[in-house]
Write a protein that holds these residues in place. Structure first.
Motif, PDB file in Angstrom:
ATOM      1  N   VAL A 143       2.431   3.144  -4.955  1.00 48.91           N
ATOM      2  CA  VAL A 143       3.897   3.128  -4.914  1.00 48.91           C
ATOM      3  C   VAL A 143       4.202   3.409  -3.310  1.00 48.91           C
ATOM      4  N   LEU A 144       3.670   4.528  -2.636  1.00 47.80           N
ATOM      5  CA  LEU A 144       4.140   4.866  -1.218  1.00 47.80           C
ATOM      6  C   LEU A 144       4.078   3.387  -0.303  1.00 47.80           C
ATOM      7  N   LEU A 145       3.023   2.696  -0.701  1.00 48.15           N
ATOM      8  CA  LEU A 145       2.668   1.720   0.050  1.00 48.15           C
ATOM      9  C   LEU A 145       3.912   0.396  -0.195  1.00 48.15           C
ATOM     10  N   GLY A 146       4.246   0.437  -1.301  1.00 50.72           N
ATOM     11  CA  GLY A 146       5.080  -0.781  -1.851  1.00 50.72           C
ATOM     12  C   GLY A 146       6.563  -0.796  -1.010  1.00 50.72           C
ATOM     13  N   TYR A 147       6.830   0.391  -0.766  1.00 48.22           N
ATOM     14  CA  TYR A 147       8.115   0.289  -0.003  1.00 48.22           C
ATOM     15  C   TYR A 147       8.161  -0.146   1.228  1.00 48.22           C
ATOM     16  N   TRP A 148       7.041  -0.036   1.852  1.00 49.78           N
ATOM     17  CA  TRP A 148       6.763  -0.314   3.233  1.00 49.78           C
ATOM     18  C   TRP A 148       6.617  -1.857   3.142  1.00 49.78           C
ATOM     19  N   VAL A 149       5.765  -2.372   2.256  1.00 49.47           N
ATOM     20  CA  VAL A 149       5.399  -3.878   2.162  1.00 49.47           C
ATOM     21  C   VAL A 149       6.712  -4.721   1.924  1.00 49.47           C
ATOM     22  N   PHE A 150       7.568  -4.096   1.146  1.00 51.04           N
ATOM     23  CA  PHE A 150       8.876  -4.858   0.869  1.00 51.04           C
ATOM     24  C   PHE A 150       9.861  -4.990   1.977  1.00 51.04           C
ATOM     25  N   SER A 151       9.993  -3.890   2.671  1.00 54.69           N
ATOM     26  CA  SER A 151      10.732  -3.618   3.917  1.00 54.69           C
ATOM     27  C   SER A 151      10.264  -4.493   5.293  1.00 54.69           C
ATOM     28  N   GLY A 152       8.839  -4.645   5.040  1.00 53.90           N
ATOM     29  CA  GLY A 152       8.634  -5.534   6.183  1.00 53.90           C
ATOM     30  C   GLY A 152       8.823  -6.944   6.121  1.00 53.90           C
ATOM     31  N   LEU A 244      25.052   5.953   2.928  1.00 58.22           N
ATOM     32  CA  LEU A 244      24.772   6.460   4.156  1.00 58.22           C
ATOM     33  C   LEU A 244      24.792   5.478   5.376  1.00 58.22           C
ATOM     34  N   LYS A 245      25.158   4.145   4.936  1.00 62.91           N
ATOM     35  CA  LYS A 245      25.112   3.058   5.730  1.00 62.91           C
ATOM     36  C   LYS A 245      23.974   2.698   6.496  1.00 62.91           C
ATOM     37  N   LEU A 246      22.761   3.048   6.063  1.00 62.25           N
ATOM     38  CA  LEU A 246      21.605   2.659   6.569  1.00 62.25           C
ATOM     39  C   LEU A 246      21.212   1.219   6.559  1.00 62.25           C
ATOM     40  N   PRO A 247      20.413   0.777   7.556  1.00 60.09           N
ATOM     41  CA  PRO A 247      19.838  -0.693   7.465  1.00 60.09           C
ATOM     42  C   PRO A 247      19.039  -0.641   6.208  1.00 60.09           C
ATOM     43  N   VAL A 248      18.944  -1.939   5.513  1.00 57.85           N
ATOM     44  CA  VAL A 248      18.315  -2.198   4.461  1.00 57.85           C
ATOM     45  C   VAL A 248      16.798  -1.613   4.690  1.00 57.85           C
ATOM     46  N   ASP A 249      16.212  -2.171   5.388  1.00 61.01           N
ATOM     47  CA  ASP A 249      14.556  -2.043   5.849  1.00 61.01           C
ATOM     48  C   ASP A 249      14.460  -0.375   5.886  1.00 61.01           C
ATOM     49  N   VAL A 250      15.323   0.350   6.648  1.00 57.22           N
ATOM     50  CA  VAL A 250      15.400   1.676   6.968  1.00 57.22           C
ATOM     51  C   VAL A 250      15.490   2.577   5.638  1.00 57.22           C
ATOM     52  N   SER A 251      16.672   1.954   4.577  1.00 52.87           N
ATOM     53  CA  SER A 251      16.815   2.517   3.284  1.00 52.87           C
ATOM     54  C   SER A 251      15.563   2.576   2.475  1.00 52.87           C
TER      55      SER A 251
END
Length: 416
Positions: A143-152, A244-251
């Protein structure tokens, strides 16, 4: 039989499904940006995932042993691999509905198979519990890794780009590795003697169980909890991006804090239960959740994080909101533990069926309601809405406590 090869196969399978299942929040955000659909339309993806898990879990539970756990797992992984391979070439919103329906069906098959196969490689209750907790821990890691995989794979300079769909080629490779690990694992077929039970028995037992007042209150409590968890967890990436207007990858990366908070909260609660009563812990957590919502959401007004390029630069409020998961974490497993400990062992299977069904309904309802309020009003309104189910949960948990007090239903220490 080689238990290590079987354990690796189970761990790999659960790991890839953790990434796929919990990508729904990320996909909702990207579908809104890439395909120009409304939040209300995007919210249905949760239903395609959760409702198929509930339906298939019930329908195929008694059939899987007849075809064999290994074959069932291979079919589930094969179907998901195929969907991942064709997703980038379709690049349409309807394809995501089909994808999450396939993921939901396949995970239902996988979960039943994994839980059953664990018994093949363990010879005691302690070893069974240890392996099950290890597998679930690996699930949380996925679950944790999934967010970072997609953001990459997300292009931070072009929100409308569909290049992020290439992530599914990588996921197809990961699922393919899991497929091979299962193929090579010496997973035994269940013995014929265990296949003679009436396929309608589980359904009849579940209906009978649902008439009990204690079970009704528990079902309401479980429904409300999952409604809150999925409402917040699924829409947190979108909140980060559009409020919060954060960039998509950071969000998306920031949303991983919610999963981390859930994991850490359950570990802490497991220790606290050694010295604190379960009811006191639940009340404290619910009050803390409400307090966080009331304190943090006002800080999210007029925040502009568009200039931020790293998760380490985000404003204080963006860090604090996912931490609601820390206080939310103990509620669901603790309620399940108290409920199951109040029933005879032969009622655990039908009770688990009810838990799966109403958890799925709660998750879908929470996502759809949150998406609708987000779309028609604002993200703040959508998250303030969680105060209603939190209040109702306070009432239902209190009733649940009163009903169980005479039954001596106390969860095992440390089991959370």
């Amino acid at each position: 039989m080689n238990p290590i090869r079987i354990t690796i196969a189970l761990a790999c399978s659960y790991f890839v499904f953790a990434i796929l299942l919990n990508s729904v929040g990320t996909v909702i955000l990207q579908a809104i940006n890439s395909f120009d659909i409304s939040k209300t339309q995007a919210s249905v993806l949760e239903g395609y995932k959760d409702l198929t898990i509930a339906i298939v879990s019930f329908v195929v539970a008694s059939f899987i042993p007849r075809v064999g756990y290994k074959l069932a797992m291979l079919v589930a992984l094969g179907a998901v691999t195929l969907m991942c391979l064709i997703m980038p070439s379709i690049a349409q919103f309807y394809a995501f509905k089909l994808l999450f329906a396939v993921i939901g069906c396949s995970f239902a098959i996988m979960k039943i198979s994994v839980y059953s196969v664990i018994g093949q490689v363990t010879d005691s209750a302690n070893k069974h519990s240890a392996l099950l907790n290890t597998i679930e821990g690996i699930f949380m890691l996925g679950v944790l890794l999934g967010y970072w995989v997609f953001s990459g794979f997300i292009d931070p300079t072009n929100a409308q780009s569909t290049s992020w769909l290439n992530v599914y080629y990588l996921l197809a490779v990961l699922v393919g590795v899991a497929f091979v690990s299962v193929l090579l694992a010496p997973i035994k077929a269940p013995q014929q003697a265990t296949l003679q039970s009436n396929q309608w028995r589980a359904f009849i037992d579940m209906l009978r169980l649902a008439y009990k007042p204690l079970v009704i209150i528990f079902i309401i409590s479980a429904f409300l909890y999952v409604l809150i968890e999925q409402g917040v967890g699924t829409w947190l990436p979108t909140f980060n991006n559009q409020v919060l207007k954060l960039p998509v990858d950071v969000s998306i990366q920031l949303a991983s804090l919610f999963a981390a908070a859930l994991a850490f909260g359950r570990l802490v609660a497991g220790q606290l239960l050694r010295v604190v009563g379960w009811y006191s812990l639940l009340l404290t957590c619910l009050i803390a959740m409400a307090a966080l919502v009331l304190l943090i959401l006002p800080l999210t007004h007029d925040v502009d994080g568009s200039h931020i390029t790293s998760v380490f630069e985000v404003p204080f409020a963006a860090y604090m909101l996912p931490l609601i998961g820390f206080f939310m974490a103990p509620l669901y497993p603790l309620l399940n533990s108290v409920m199951l400990s109040s029933l005879a062992k032969h009622q655990h299977a039908p009770m688990t069926g009810l838990i799966v069904v109403f958890s799925a309904l709660g998750g879908t309802t929470g996502s759809v309601i949150t998406g609708f309020i987000f779309d028609k009003f604002s993200g703040q309104h959508a998250f303030y809405l969680t105060l209603i189910p939190i209040s109702l949960l306070l009432i239902s948990v209190t009733l649940f406590k009163k009903m169980t007090v005479n039954l001596g239903a106390v969860p095992e220490k440390g089991m959370i």
